[in-house]
Design a protein around this motif. Structure first.
Motif, PDB file in Angstrom:
ATOM      1  N   LEU A   1      36.223  35.077  20.669  1.00 37.95           N
ATOM      2  CA  LEU A   1      37.489  35.142  21.373  1.00 37.95           C
ATOM      3  C   LEU A   1      38.853  35.917  21.546  1.00 37.95           C
ATOM      4  CD1 LEU A   1      39.665  32.668  22.444  1.00 37.95           C
ATOM      5  CD2 LEU A   1      40.266  32.490  20.184  1.00 37.95           C
ATOM      6  N   TRP A   2      38.274  36.680  20.864  1.00 32.55           N
ATOM      7  CA  TRP A   2      39.564  37.679  20.534  1.00 32.55           C
ATOM      8  C   TRP A   2      38.994  39.046  21.281  1.00 32.55           C
ATOM      9  CZ3 TRP A   2      44.560  39.576  18.710  1.00 32.55           C
ATOM     10  CH2 TRP A   2      44.748  38.666  18.568  1.00 32.55           C
ATOM     11  N   ALA A   3      37.546  39.238  21.315  1.00 39.75           N
ATOM     12  CA  ALA A   3      37.261  40.396  21.763  1.00 39.75           C
ATOM     13  C   ALA A   3      36.822  39.868  24.107  1.00 39.75           C
ATOM     14  CB  ALA A   3      35.166  40.608  21.588  1.00 39.75           C
ATOM     15  N   GLY A   4      36.250  38.538  24.288  1.00 43.85           N
ATOM     16  CA  GLY A   4      35.996  38.521  24.793  1.00 43.85           C
ATOM     17  C   GLY A   4      37.432  37.767  25.997  1.00 43.85           C
ATOM     18  N   ALA A   5      38.214  37.673  25.451  1.00 40.69           N
ATOM     19  CA  ALA A   5      39.870  37.271  25.699  1.00 40.69           C
ATOM     20  C   ALA A   5      40.389  39.130  26.491  1.00 40.69           C
ATOM     21  CB  ALA A   5      40.610  36.069  25.209  1.00 40.69           C
ATOM     22  N   MET A   6      40.157  39.489  25.454  1.00 40.75           N
ATOM     23  CA  MET A   6      40.119  40.999  25.534  1.00 40.75           C
ATOM     24  C   MET A   6      40.162  41.668  27.166  1.00 40.75           C
ATOM     25  SD  MET A   6      39.984  43.794  22.702  1.00 40.75           S
ATOM     26  CE  MET A   6      41.276  43.266  21.627  1.00 40.75           C
ATOM     27  N   VAL A   7      38.956  41.905  27.230  1.00 36.08           N
ATOM     28  CA  VAL A   7      38.240  42.205  28.220  1.00 36.08           C
ATOM     29  C   VAL A   7      38.266  41.233  29.055  1.00 36.08           C
ATOM     30  CG1 VAL A   7      35.064  42.549  29.221  1.00 36.08           C
ATOM     31  CG2 VAL A   7      35.553  42.590  26.636  1.00 36.08           C
ATOM     32  N   ALA A   8      38.366  39.510  29.616  1.00 40.83           N
ATOM     33  CA  ALA A   8      38.789  39.078  30.547  1.00 40.83           C
ATOM     34  C   ALA A   8      40.390  39.782  31.013  1.00 40.83           C
ATOM     35  CB  ALA A   8      39.374  37.818  30.264  1.00 40.83           C
ATOM     36  N   LEU A   9      41.085  40.037  30.001  1.00 37.02           N
ATOM     37  CA  LEU A   9      42.952  40.808  30.476  1.00 37.02           C
ATOM     38  C   LEU A   9      42.559  41.141  31.678  1.00 37.02           C
ATOM     39  CD1 LEU A   9      45.322  39.721  30.326  1.00 37.02           C
ATOM     40  CD2 LEU A   9      45.745  40.762  28.072  1.00 37.02           C
ATOM     41  N   THR A  10      41.756  42.589  30.466  1.00 36.89           N
ATOM     42  CA  THR A  10      41.471  43.731  31.185  1.00 36.89           C
ATOM     43  C   THR A  10      40.760  43.616  32.820  1.00 36.89           C
ATOM     44  OG1 THR A  10      40.885  44.923  28.894  1.00 36.89           O
ATOM     45  CG2 THR A  10      40.452  45.763  30.951  1.00 36.89           C
ATOM     46  N   GLY A  11      39.614  42.769  32.647  1.00 31.71           N
ATOM     47  CA  GLY A  11      39.630  42.971  33.754  1.00 31.71           C
ATOM     48  C   GLY A  11      39.728  42.497  35.191  1.00 31.71           C
ATOM     49  N   ALA A  12      40.815  41.911  34.769  1.00 35.54           N
ATOM     50  CA  ALA A  12      41.920  40.936  35.757  1.00 35.54           C
ATOM     51  C   ALA A  12      42.785  41.845  35.855  1.00 35.54           C
ATOM     52  CB  ALA A  12      42.182  39.794  35.272  1.00 35.54           C
ATOM     53  N   LEU A  13      43.645  42.370  35.202  1.00 33.32           N
ATOM     54  CA  LEU A  13      44.663  43.801  35.002  1.00 33.32           C
ATOM     55  C   LEU A  13      44.326  45.347  35.957  1.00 33.32           C
ATOM     56  CD1 LEU A  13      46.543  43.301  32.126  1.00 33.32           C
ATOM     57  CD2 LEU A  13      47.245  42.036  34.331  1.00 33.32           C
ATOM     58  N   HIS A  14      42.904  45.081  35.568  1.00 27.89           N
ATOM     59  CA  HIS A  14      42.574  46.082  36.917  1.00 27.89           C
ATOM     60  C   HIS A  14      41.991  45.398  38.285  1.00 27.89           C
ATOM     61  CE1 HIS A  14      41.795  49.746  34.423  1.00 27.89           C
ATOM     62  NE2 HIS A  14      40.123  48.711  33.461  1.00 27.89           N
ATOM     63  N   MET A  15      41.301  44.484  38.190  1.00 29.29           N
ATOM     64  CA  MET A  15      41.360  43.592  39.701  1.00 29.29           C
ATOM     65  C   MET A  15      43.042  43.423  40.663  1.00 29.29           C
ATOM     66  SD  MET A  15      38.598  41.105  39.193  1.00 29.29           S
ATOM     67  CE  MET A  15      38.298  40.953  40.638  1.00 29.29           C
ATOM     68  N   ALA A  16      44.110  43.131  39.386  1.00 27.10           N
ATOM     69  CA  ALA A  16      45.498  42.812  40.425  1.00 27.10           C
ATOM     70  C   ALA A  16      45.593  44.520  40.418  1.00 27.10           C
ATOM     71  CB  ALA A  16      46.082  42.732  39.109  1.00 27.10           C
ATOM     72  N   GLY A  17      45.409  45.645  39.922  1.00 30.02           N
ATOM     73  CA  GLY A  17      46.052  47.452  40.247  1.00 30.02           C
ATOM     74  C   GLY A  17      45.383  47.498  41.490  1.00 30.02           C
ATOM     75  N   GLY A  18      43.676  47.111  41.740  1.00 37.04           N
ATOM     76  CA  GLY A  18      43.185  47.533  42.472  1.00 37.04           C
ATOM     77  C   GLY A  18      43.924  47.083  44.123  1.00 37.04           C
ATOM     78  N   ALA A  19      44.970  45.876  43.931  1.00 36.38           N
ATOM     79  CA  ALA A  19      44.757  44.487  44.595  1.00 36.38           C
ATOM     80  C   ALA A  19      45.793  45.234  45.448  1.00 36.38           C
ATOM     81  CB  ALA A  19      45.215  43.056  44.861  1.00 36.38           C
ATOM     82  N   VAL A  20      46.853  45.670  44.355  1.00 40.56           N
ATOM     83  CA  VAL A  20      48.102  46.732  44.043  1.00 40.56           C
ATOM     84  C   VAL A  20      48.464  47.846  45.453  1.00 40.56           C
ATOM     85  CG1 VAL A  20      50.575  47.033  43.322  1.00 40.56           C
ATOM     86  CG2 VAL A  20      49.766  44.944  42.230  1.00 40.56           C
TER      87      VAL A  20
END
Length: 211
Positions: A139-158
């Protein structure tokens, strides 16, 4: 006379365009932070941090290296904190050369990272004790990586940065595969493909910036 001629703008339109492009590229290199300093700290953190997770919490409960159970998460969080400090300093130094909306966007994006991870940590600290240890770690590891991936994608969109968006999508894909396969394997997959992928992305981005 020759000195005065050197100060005159080029009369050839093609030469003018080449001069403009050369100056634009030079300015971009000066203002853009070294991508190695932005991605390599995270790559090393994931490679080592999730690698330690795999060694302590291997597939099917296997222990490759005997160590206290709190060590892997402590090492991972410590390395991620250090990576965040390094990239924060690099980003702040680059931001001092830019003013206006771009600077504010960068500051708000950095704050978003901090708030998101703090919120996730507080929430999971309340519920992870209700799960068996392997599932809690996943749970910890998967959520941490998921959040990182989503924020990278959001940064790419911005910032309309295709490379950053692709990196975030790749991280998200690797994370989903690891979560599906299950505890133990997730840490190994994220360590090798996630951490190694960030190291490679940093190198390729730096080479592209040099060109």
């Amino acid at each position: 006379m020759d000195h005065e001629d050197d100060e005159l703008p080029p009369t050839d339109p093609a030469e003018s365009l080449r001069l403009i492009e050369s100056q634009r590229a030079l300015t971009e290199r000066r203002l853009t932070p070294d991508p190695r300093l932005l991605l390599w700290p995270w790559g090393v953190a994931w490679l080592i941090g999730f690698g330690v997770f795999f060694l302590r919490f291997g597939p099917d409960g296997r222990i490759f290296v005997d160590m206290p159970s709190f060590v892997p998460l402590t090492v991972l969080l410590g390395l991620i904190t250090l990576a965040g400090i390094v990239t924060g300093v690099v980003g702040a130094r680059a931001g001092r050369q830019v003013s206006g909306p771009s600077s504010r966007q960068g500051a708000m994006y950095g704050i978003t990272w901090s708030v998101a991870f703090i919120g996730m940590a507080v929430l999971f600290s309340k519920v992870s004790n209700l799960l068996p240890e392997p599932e809690a770690n996943l749970l910890w590891a998967g959520a941490m990586v998921a959040l990182t991936g989503a924020l990278h994608m959001a940064g790419g969109a911005v910032w309309n940065d295709r490379s950053l968006f692709i990196l975030g999508a790749s991280i998200s894909f690797v994370n989903v595969v690891g979560v599906i396969i299950g505890p133990g394997w997730h840490a190994l997959i994220v360590s090798v493909l996630g951490g190694g992928g960030m190291l490679l992305a940093g190198l390729l981005s730096w080479l592209r910036l040099q060109r």
